[in-house]
Write an enzyme that holds these catalytic residues in place. Structure first.
Site, PDB file in Angstrom:
ATOM      1  N   CYS A  45      22.649 -49.786 -16.198  1.00 54.11           N
ATOM      2  CA  CYS A  45      21.667 -50.726 -16.387  1.00 54.11           C
ATOM      3  C   CYS A  45      22.404 -52.355 -16.188  1.00 54.11           C
ATOM      4  CB  CYS A  45      21.103 -50.949 -17.853  1.00 54.11           C
ATOM      5  SG  CYS A  45      20.211 -49.261 -18.169  1.00 54.11           S
TER       6      CYS A  45
HETATM    7  C1  BEZ Z   1      23.529 -46.757 -17.921  1.00 54.05           C
HETATM    8  O1  BEZ Z   1      22.687 -47.258 -17.624  1.00 54.05           O
HETATM    9  O2  BEZ Z   1      24.760 -46.605 -17.532  1.00 54.05           O
HETATM   10  C2  BEZ Z   1      23.108 -45.152 -18.564  1.00 54.05           C
HETATM   11  C3  BEZ Z   1      22.027 -45.181 -19.568  1.00 54.05           C
HETATM   12  C4  BEZ Z   1      21.811 -43.831 -20.060  1.00 54.05           C
HETATM   13  C5  BEZ Z   1      22.502 -42.831 -19.868  1.00 54.05           C
HETATM   14  C6  BEZ Z   1      23.313 -42.748 -18.723  1.00 54.05           C
HETATM   15  C7  BEZ Z   1      23.663 -44.096 -18.134  1.00 54.05           C
END
Ligand code: BEZ
Length: 219
Positions: A45
């Protein structure tokens, strides 16, 4: 119930990093992209938000407002945005919805309980100036989205809203288009003065109408 293409984008009021908004009022006459992030302080994200911030001028050029969402509270968003600026080299320059009560996530079906009870999936909704949903995408939490693809689809949506064309596989702005089957050859002569190549009666390929000099007429 899931949101389908052509549905009105549900309206809501929400707290964001840029103040409280009424979604439809915030959209005004613009196109909109609403996208969800599973959780604050997550690595994928973080990269997506940095890229979205860098690409904001590309969305603005197309009259598109962008808005993110995560199910964490405002103070968490604010702290995370400092990390995003530090690691991605761009400050987040669009609102992020603080959806800690999951009101908007539930309204838009962004939580898929069989994937996760607590995180949203990576949803994308493209909304037209008529407030209708034009595109939905759902990515897993572990896969970052491709924001170039969003721009590509928006280019196609904006073109096909104005001209009697569809866009073929892997089309990008400037490539040839397809004359929609509903247009007769007789009408096509007037609408597409640059002409077309007829591979089959239902497969007629024409230069992108808004790139052809003098081909300014709409659908
Ligand atoms: C991420 O944004 O890195 C992420 C969020 C939830 C699960 C796995 C990765």
């Amino acid at each position: 119930m899931s949101i389908r293409l052509g549905d009105e984008a549900p309206n809501f009021t929400a707290l964001t990093t840029q103040g409280e908004i009424n979604f439809h009022e915030w959209l005004g006459d613009s196109w909109g992209v609403l996208f969800s992030h599973p959780k604050d302080y997550t690595p994928v994200c973080t990269t997506e938000l940095g890229m979205a911030a860098r690409m904001k001028p590309d969305f603005e050029k197309r009259n598109v407002k962008i808005i993110g969402l995560s199910v964490d509270p405002l103070d968490s968003h604010m702290g995370w945005e400092k990390d995003i600026e530090e690691t991605q080299g761009t400050a987040v320059n669009f609102p992020m919805i603080a959806d800690s009560d999951r009101k908007v996530s539930d309204l838009y079906g962004m939580i898929h309980p069989n994937a996760s009870d607590t995180f949203t999936v990576r949803s994308v909704f493209v909304i037209g100036p008529d407030k209708k949903v034009k595109l939905t995408l759902t990515y897993p939490a572990s896969t970052g989205r491709n924001f170039d693809e969003l721009l590509r689809v928006i280019d196609s949506l904006q073109l096909t809203a104005n001209y009697s064309v569809a866009t073929p596989v892997n089309w990008k702005d400037g490539d040839d288009c397809i004359i929609v089957p509903a247009v007769s050859n007789e009408d096509a002569k007037e609408k597409f003065p640059a002409g077309w190549k007829e591979l089959k009666p239902y497969l007629r390929v024409t230069p992108q109408p808004n790139k052809v000099k003098g081909e300014g007429q709409s659908a």
